[in-house]
Write an enzyme that holds these catalytic residues in place. Structure first.
Site, PDB file in Angstrom:
ATOM      1  N   ASP A  63      70.613 -45.000   0.543  1.00  0.00           N
ATOM      2  CA  ASP A  63      70.771 -44.460   1.910  1.00  0.00           C
ATOM      3  C   ASP A  63      71.396 -45.813   2.718  1.00  0.00           C
ATOM      4  O   ASP A  63      71.007 -46.936   2.421  1.00  0.00           O
ATOM      5  CB  ASP A  63      69.605 -44.153   2.612  1.00  0.00           C
ATOM      6  CG  ASP A  63      69.703 -43.176   3.633  1.00  0.00           C
ATOM      7  OD1 ASP A  63      69.408 -41.952   3.636  1.00  0.00           O
ATOM      8  OD2 ASP A  63      69.972 -43.500   4.858  1.00  0.00           O
ATOM      9  N   LYS A  68      80.238 -30.172  15.252  1.00  0.00           N
ATOM     10  CA  LYS A  68      81.105 -30.033  16.217  1.00  0.00           C
ATOM     11  C   LYS A  68      82.449 -30.260  15.587  1.00  0.00           C
ATOM     12  O   LYS A  68      82.706 -31.379  14.701  1.00  0.00           O
ATOM     13  CB  LYS A  68      81.128 -31.100  17.270  1.00  0.00           C
ATOM     14  CG  LYS A  68      79.897 -30.843  18.084  1.00  0.00           C
ATOM     15  CD  LYS A  68      79.861 -31.745  19.308  1.00  0.00           C
ATOM     16  CE  LYS A  68      78.472 -31.666  20.161  1.00  0.00           C
ATOM     17  NZ  LYS A  68      78.178 -32.635  20.953  1.00  0.00           N
ATOM     18  N   ASP A 114      71.093 -26.353   5.223  1.00  0.00           N
ATOM     19  CA  ASP A 114      70.681 -25.445   6.075  1.00  0.00           C
ATOM     20  C   ASP A 114      71.805 -24.897   6.877  1.00  0.00           C
ATOM     21  O   ASP A 114      71.486 -23.804   7.614  1.00  0.00           O
ATOM     22  CB  ASP A 114      69.574 -25.873   7.173  1.00  0.00           C
ATOM     23  CG  ASP A 114      69.920 -26.914   7.960  1.00  0.00           C
ATOM     24  OD1 ASP A 114      70.613 -27.902   7.685  1.00  0.00           O
ATOM     25  OD2 ASP A 114      70.079 -26.646   9.275  1.00  0.00           O
ATOM     26  N   GLU A 124      76.443 -47.645   1.660  1.00  0.00           N
ATOM     27  CA  GLU A 124      77.108 -46.707   2.322  1.00  0.00           C
ATOM     28  C   GLU A 124      77.412 -45.681   0.884  1.00  0.00           C
ATOM     29  O   GLU A 124      78.096 -45.998   0.187  1.00  0.00           O
ATOM     30  CB  GLU A 124      78.326 -47.135   3.228  1.00  0.00           C
ATOM     31  CG  GLU A 124      78.824 -46.213   4.036  1.00  0.00           C
ATOM     32  CD  GLU A 124      79.799 -45.052   3.522  1.00  0.00           C
ATOM     33  OE1 GLU A 124      79.649 -44.011   3.799  1.00  0.00           O
ATOM     34  OE2 GLU A 124      80.491 -45.397   2.681  1.00  0.00           O
ATOM     35  N   ASP A 130      73.884 -34.791   6.950  1.00  0.00           N
ATOM     36  CA  ASP A 130      74.390 -34.525   8.180  1.00  0.00           C
ATOM     37  C   ASP A 130      75.520 -33.676   8.231  1.00  0.00           C
ATOM     38  O   ASP A 130      76.523 -33.860   7.706  1.00  0.00           O
ATOM     39  CB  ASP A 130      74.707 -35.789   8.990  1.00  0.00           C
ATOM     40  CG  ASP A 130      73.332 -36.741   8.813  1.00  0.00           C
ATOM     41  OD1 ASP A 130      72.434 -36.365   9.424  1.00  0.00           O
ATOM     42  OD2 ASP A 130      73.595 -37.631   8.444  1.00  0.00           O
TER      43      ASP A 130
HETATM   44  C1  LIG Z   1      69.877 -35.511   7.113  1.00  0.00           C
HETATM   45  S1  LIG Z   1      69.302 -36.633   6.299  1.00  0.00           S
HETATM   46  C2  LIG Z   1      68.804 -36.166   4.715  1.00  0.00           C
HETATM   47  C3  LIG Z   1      67.798 -36.998   4.187  1.00  0.00           C
HETATM   48  C4  LIG Z   1      67.438 -36.145   2.627  1.00  0.00           C
HETATM   49  N1  LIG Z   1      68.582 -36.020   1.692  1.00  0.00           N
HETATM   50  C5  LIG Z   1      66.608 -34.898   3.004  1.00  0.00           C
HETATM   51  O1  LIG Z   1      67.005 -34.065   2.740  1.00  0.00           O
HETATM   52  O2  LIG Z   1      65.490 -35.173   3.553  1.00  0.00           O
HETATM   53  C6  LIG Z   1      70.937 -37.525   5.774  1.00  0.00           C
HETATM   54  C7  LIG Z   1      70.706 -38.967   5.306  1.00  0.00           C
HETATM   55  O3  LIG Z   1      71.882 -39.515   4.733  1.00  0.00           O
HETATM   56  C8  LIG Z   1      71.887 -40.859   5.214  1.00  0.00           C
HETATM   57  N2  LIG Z   1      73.250 -41.031   5.306  1.00  0.00           N
HETATM   58  C9  LIG Z   1      74.074 -40.410   6.340  1.00  0.00           C
HETATM   59  N3  LIG Z   1      75.665 -40.966   6.183  1.00  0.00           N
HETATM   60  C10 LIG Z   1      75.510 -41.907   4.967  1.00  0.00           C
HETATM   61  C11 LIG Z   1      76.475 -42.538   4.407  1.00  0.00           C
HETATM   62  N4  LIG Z   1      77.696 -42.564   4.775  1.00  0.00           N
HETATM   63  N5  LIG Z   1      75.800 -43.086   3.231  1.00  0.00           N
HETATM   64  C12 LIG Z   1      74.627 -43.132   3.085  1.00  0.00           C
HETATM   65  N6  LIG Z   1      73.762 -42.495   3.444  1.00  0.00           N
HETATM   66  C13 LIG Z   1      74.183 -41.923   4.584  1.00  0.00           C
HETATM   67  C14 LIG Z   1      71.277 -40.829   6.595  1.00  0.00           C
HETATM   68  O4  LIG Z   1      70.792 -42.418   6.799  1.00  0.00           O
HETATM   69  C15 LIG Z   1      70.044 -39.966   6.461  1.00  0.00           C
HETATM   70  O5  LIG Z   1      68.807 -40.593   5.661  1.00  0.00           O
END
Ligand SMILES: C[S@@+](CC[C@H](N)C(=O)[O-])C[C@H]1O[C@@H](n2cnc3c(N)ncnc32)[C@H](O)[C@@H]1O
Length: 205
Positions: free
Chosen positions: A62, A116, A148, A89, A112
Protein backbone atom coordinates in the site's frame (compact mmCIF):
# COMPACT_ATOMS: atom_id res chain seq x y z
CA UNK A 1 8.89 10.30 9.69
CA UNK A 2 9.38 6.62 10.33
CA UNK A 3 9.44 6.79 14.12
CA UNK A 4 6.86 4.24 15.28
CA UNK A 5 8.03 0.94 16.79
CA UNK A 6 6.20 -1.03 14.08
CA UNK A 7 8.01 0.87 11.29
CA UNK A 8 11.01 -1.44 11.44
CA UNK A 9 8.82 -4.22 9.99
CA UNK A 10 7.65 -2.15 6.99
CA UNK A 11 9.81 -2.17 3.83
CA UNK A 12 9.85 1.20 2.12
CA UNK A 13 10.43 0.65 -1.59
CA UNK A 14 11.38 3.88 -3.28
CA UNK A 15 14.51 2.90 -5.18
CA UNK A 16 13.73 2.06 -8.78
CA UNK A 17 16.48 -0.60 -8.95
CA UNK A 18 15.17 -2.63 -6.02
CA UNK A 19 14.10 -6.18 -6.90
CA UNK A 20 11.94 -8.42 -4.73
CA UNK A 21 14.89 -10.70 -4.04
CA UNK A 22 16.95 -7.70 -2.80
CA UNK A 23 14.55 -7.24 0.12
CA UNK A 24 15.76 -8.59 3.46
CA UNK A 25 13.87 -11.80 4.17
CA UNK A 26 12.86 -12.29 0.53
CA UNK A 27 16.21 -13.35 -0.94
CA UNK A 28 14.71 -16.80 -1.62
CA UNK A 29 11.44 -15.40 -3.01
CA UNK A 30 11.69 -17.56 -6.15
CA UNK A 31 11.42 -20.72 -4.05
CA UNK A 32 8.47 -19.49 -2.00
CA UNK A 33 4.74 -19.68 -2.33
CA UNK A 34 3.73 -16.00 -2.47
CA UNK A 35 0.41 -14.14 -2.64
CA UNK A 36 0.15 -10.35 -3.01
CA UNK A 37 -2.58 -8.14 -1.54
CA UNK A 38 -2.28 -5.00 -3.67
CA UNK A 39 -3.65 -1.87 -2.00
CA UNK A 40 -4.17 -3.89 1.17
CA UNK A 41 -5.33 -0.93 3.30
CA UNK A 42 -5.60 -1.82 6.99
CA UNK A 43 -5.31 -5.44 5.92
CA UNK A 44 -7.97 -7.46 7.75
CA UNK A 45 -8.19 -9.67 4.65
CA UNK A 46 -4.39 -9.93 4.51
CA UNK A 47 -4.10 -11.10 8.10
CA UNK A 48 -6.81 -13.73 7.69
CA UNK A 49 -5.23 -14.94 4.45
CA UNK A 50 -1.86 -15.26 6.21
CA UNK A 51 -3.41 -17.22 9.07
CA UNK A 52 -5.16 -19.55 6.63
CA UNK A 53 -1.90 -20.24 4.77
CA UNK A 54 0.89 -20.12 7.39
CA UNK A 55 3.36 -21.71 4.95
CA UNK A 56 2.90 -18.99 2.36
CA UNK A 57 4.44 -15.53 2.28
CA UNK A 58 1.88 -12.76 1.93
CA UNK A 59 3.03 -9.42 0.51
CA UNK A 60 0.88 -6.53 1.76
CA UNK A 61 1.40 -3.48 -0.46
CA UNK A 62 0.00 0.00 0.00
CA UNK A 63 1.09 3.62 -0.39
CA UNK A 64 -0.38 4.73 2.92
CA UNK A 65 1.98 4.21 5.86
CA UNK A 66 -0.79 4.69 8.45
CA UNK A 67 -2.72 1.73 7.05
CA UNK A 68 0.40 -0.44 6.91
CA UNK A 69 1.11 0.46 10.54
CA UNK A 70 -2.35 -0.74 11.57
CA UNK A 71 -1.81 -4.00 9.69
CA UNK A 72 1.65 -4.45 11.23
CA UNK A 73 0.43 -3.79 14.77
CA UNK A 74 -2.33 -6.38 14.33
CA UNK A 75 0.16 -8.92 12.99
CA UNK A 76 2.43 -8.37 15.99
CA UNK A 77 -0.50 -8.62 18.40
CA UNK A 78 -1.84 -11.80 16.78
CA UNK A 79 1.59 -13.36 16.23
CA UNK A 80 1.28 -13.49 12.43
CA UNK A 81 4.77 -13.69 10.97
CA UNK A 82 4.25 -14.53 7.29
CA UNK A 83 3.20 -11.06 6.06
CA UNK A 84 5.72 -8.63 4.57
CA UNK A 85 4.32 -5.08 4.52
CA UNK A 86 5.60 -3.04 1.58
CA UNK A 87 5.12 0.68 1.28
CA UNK A 88 5.15 1.05 -2.47
CA UNK A 89 3.14 2.33 -5.39
CA UNK A 90 1.28 -0.53 -7.05
CA UNK A 91 2.32 0.15 -10.66
CA UNK A 92 5.98 0.50 -9.66
CA UNK A 93 5.83 -2.72 -7.64
CA UNK A 94 4.46 -4.69 -10.58
CA UNK A 95 6.45 -3.08 -13.38
CA UNK A 96 9.89 -2.84 -11.75
CA UNK A 97 10.23 -4.82 -8.53
CA UNK A 98 8.56 -8.19 -8.98
CA UNK A 99 10.24 -10.52 -11.46
CA UNK A 100 8.53 -12.85 -13.94
CA UNK A 101 6.38 -15.69 -12.59
CA UNK A 102 6.94 -15.11 -8.86
CA UNK A 103 3.41 -14.98 -7.45
CA UNK A 104 0.68 -17.58 -7.00
CA UNK A 105 -2.18 -15.15 -6.53
CA UNK A 106 -2.72 -11.40 -6.73
CA UNK A 107 -5.64 -9.83 -4.84
CA UNK A 108 -6.89 -6.38 -5.84
CA UNK A 109 -9.80 -5.81 -3.48
CA UNK A 110 -12.15 -2.83 -3.56
CA UNK A 111 -9.63 -0.54 -5.28
CA UNK A 112 -10.63 3.12 -5.50
CA UNK A 113 -13.20 3.18 -8.34
CA UNK A 114 -12.62 6.80 -9.43
CA UNK A 115 -16.20 7.06 -10.68
CA UNK A 116 -15.92 10.52 -12.28
CA UNK A 117 -15.13 10.43 -16.00
CA UNK A 118 -12.25 12.92 -15.64
CA UNK A 119 -10.58 10.73 -12.95
CA UNK A 120 -10.80 7.43 -14.88
CA UNK A 121 -7.07 7.57 -15.65
CA UNK A 122 -6.35 7.05 -11.93
CA UNK A 123 -7.88 3.58 -11.94
CA UNK A 124 -5.32 0.87 -11.36
CA UNK A 125 -6.93 -1.65 -13.66
CA UNK A 126 -6.19 -1.04 -17.34
CA UNK A 127 -4.68 -3.18 -20.08
CA UNK A 128 -1.04 -2.32 -19.20
CA UNK A 129 -1.65 -3.24 -15.58
CA UNK A 130 -3.20 -6.59 -16.45
CA UNK A 131 -0.21 -7.42 -18.64
CA UNK A 132 2.04 -6.82 -15.63
CA UNK A 133 -0.21 -8.99 -13.46
CA UNK A 134 0.03 -11.73 -16.09
CA UNK A 135 3.83 -11.41 -16.14
CA UNK A 136 4.34 -11.66 -12.36
CA UNK A 137 1.98 -14.62 -11.93
CA UNK A 138 3.31 -18.16 -11.96
CA UNK A 139 1.87 -20.70 -14.40
CA UNK A 140 -1.82 -21.14 -13.54
CA UNK A 141 -1.57 -18.16 -11.16
CA UNK A 142 -4.74 -16.38 -10.14
CA UNK A 143 -5.87 -12.77 -10.28
CA UNK A 144 -8.63 -11.96 -7.74
CA UNK A 145 -10.56 -8.70 -8.15
CA UNK A 146 -13.46 -7.29 -6.15
CA UNK A 147 -15.51 -4.11 -6.24
CA UNK A 148 -18.74 -2.67 -4.92
CA UNK A 149 -18.82 -0.26 -7.85
CA UNK A 150 -20.79 -1.98 -10.60
CA UNK A 151 -19.60 0.14 -13.57
CA UNK A 152 -15.94 -0.42 -12.54
CA UNK A 153 -16.54 -4.13 -11.91
CA UNK A 154 -18.18 -4.52 -15.33
CA UNK A 155 -15.44 -2.53 -17.06
CA UNK A 156 -12.77 -4.79 -15.52
CA UNK A 157 -14.72 -7.93 -16.48
CA UNK A 158 -14.98 -6.66 -20.07
CA UNK A 159 -11.20 -6.10 -20.30
CA UNK A 160 -10.36 -9.41 -18.62
CA UNK A 161 -12.88 -11.56 -20.47
CA UNK A 162 -11.57 -10.24 -23.81
CA UNK A 163 -7.89 -10.86 -23.21
CA UNK A 164 -6.35 -14.19 -24.29
CA UNK A 165 -3.99 -13.94 -21.29
CA UNK A 166 -6.55 -15.11 -18.70
CA UNK A 167 -9.59 -17.38 -18.31
CA UNK A 168 -12.28 -16.67 -15.76
CA UNK A 169 -12.66 -19.26 -13.02
CA UNK A 170 -14.38 -18.04 -9.86
CA UNK A 171 -13.94 -21.52 -8.27
CA UNK A 172 -10.35 -20.46 -7.61
CA UNK A 173 -11.66 -18.35 -4.71
CA UNK A 174 -13.35 -21.26 -2.91
CA UNK A 175 -10.51 -21.52 -0.39
CA UNK A 176 -10.95 -17.90 0.71
CA UNK A 177 -14.73 -17.58 0.45
CA UNK A 178 -16.05 -15.54 3.35
CA UNK A 179 -12.80 -13.71 4.09
CA UNK A 180 -13.71 -10.05 3.76
CA UNK A 181 -11.55 -6.98 3.43
CA UNK A 182 -12.10 -3.88 5.57
CA UNK A 183 -13.83 -2.08 2.73
CA UNK A 184 -16.05 -5.06 1.93
CA UNK A 185 -17.14 -5.16 5.59
CA UNK A 186 -17.81 -1.42 5.44
CA UNK A 187 -19.84 -1.63 2.20
CA UNK A 188 -21.83 -4.63 3.46
CA UNK A 189 -22.72 -2.68 6.61
CA UNK A 190 -24.12 0.01 4.30
CA UNK A 191 -26.16 -2.62 2.45
CA UNK A 192 -23.89 -2.68 -0.63
CA UNK A 193 -22.86 -5.94 -2.28
CA UNK A 194 -19.23 -6.51 -3.20
CA UNK A 195 -18.66 -8.61 -6.36
CA UNK A 196 -15.69 -11.00 -6.59
CA UNK A 197 -14.17 -12.57 -9.64
CA UNK A 198 -11.07 -14.66 -10.42
CA UNK A 199 -9.09 -15.26 -13.59
CA UNK A 200 -6.42 -17.89 -14.17
CA UNK A 201 -3.29 -17.08 -16.15
CA UNK A 202 -3.33 -18.84 -19.51
CA UNK A 203 0.17 -18.39 -20.76
CA UNK A 204 3.40 -16.57 -20.22
CA UNK A 205 3.47 -12.93 -21.19
C1 LIG B 1 -10.45 1.59 -1.15
S1 LIG B 1 -9.02 1.10 -0.29
C2 LIG B 1 -9.20 -0.70 -0.24
C3 LIG B 1 -8.32 -1.32 0.81
C4 LIG B 1 -8.45 -2.83 0.95
N1 LIG B 1 -8.05 -3.52 -0.26
C5 LIG B 1 -9.85 -3.20 1.34
O1 LIG B 1 -10.57 -3.74 0.49
O2 LIG B 1 -10.21 -2.95 2.48
C6 LIG B 1 -7.77 1.26 -1.53
C7 LIG B 1 -6.37 1.13 -0.98
O3 LIG B 1 -5.46 1.15 -2.07
C8 LIG B 1 -4.39 2.00 -1.75
N2 LIG B 1 -3.89 2.53 -3.02
C9 LIG B 1 -4.53 3.35 -3.87
N3 LIG B 1 -3.79 3.60 -4.96
C10 LIG B 1 -2.63 2.90 -4.78
C11 LIG B 1 -1.45 2.76 -5.55
N4 LIG B 1 -1.33 3.38 -6.73
N5 LIG B 1 -0.48 1.96 -5.07
C12 LIG B 1 -0.60 1.33 -3.87
N6 LIG B 1 -1.69 1.45 -3.10
C13 LIG B 1 -2.70 2.21 -3.54
C14 LIG B 1 -4.95 3.06 -0.84
O4 LIG B 1 -3.96 3.66 -0.04
C15 LIG B 1 -5.97 2.26 -0.05
O5 LIG B 1 -5.43 1.74 1.14
Amino acid sequence: MLDKPEDKYIKILTQSYCKLTDIEGLEDARDRSIELDLGCGKGSFTTRLAKLFPNKTILAADVMIGRLRKLTKRNLREDVDNIIPLRVEARHLLASIIGDEMLERVHLLCPDPWPKERHRGNRLMCSDFLMQINRVLKKDGIFHFSSDDEPYFEAVCRIMDKTPLFTRNDDKLADIAGIKSDFEIRWNEQGKKVHHVAWVKNKAF
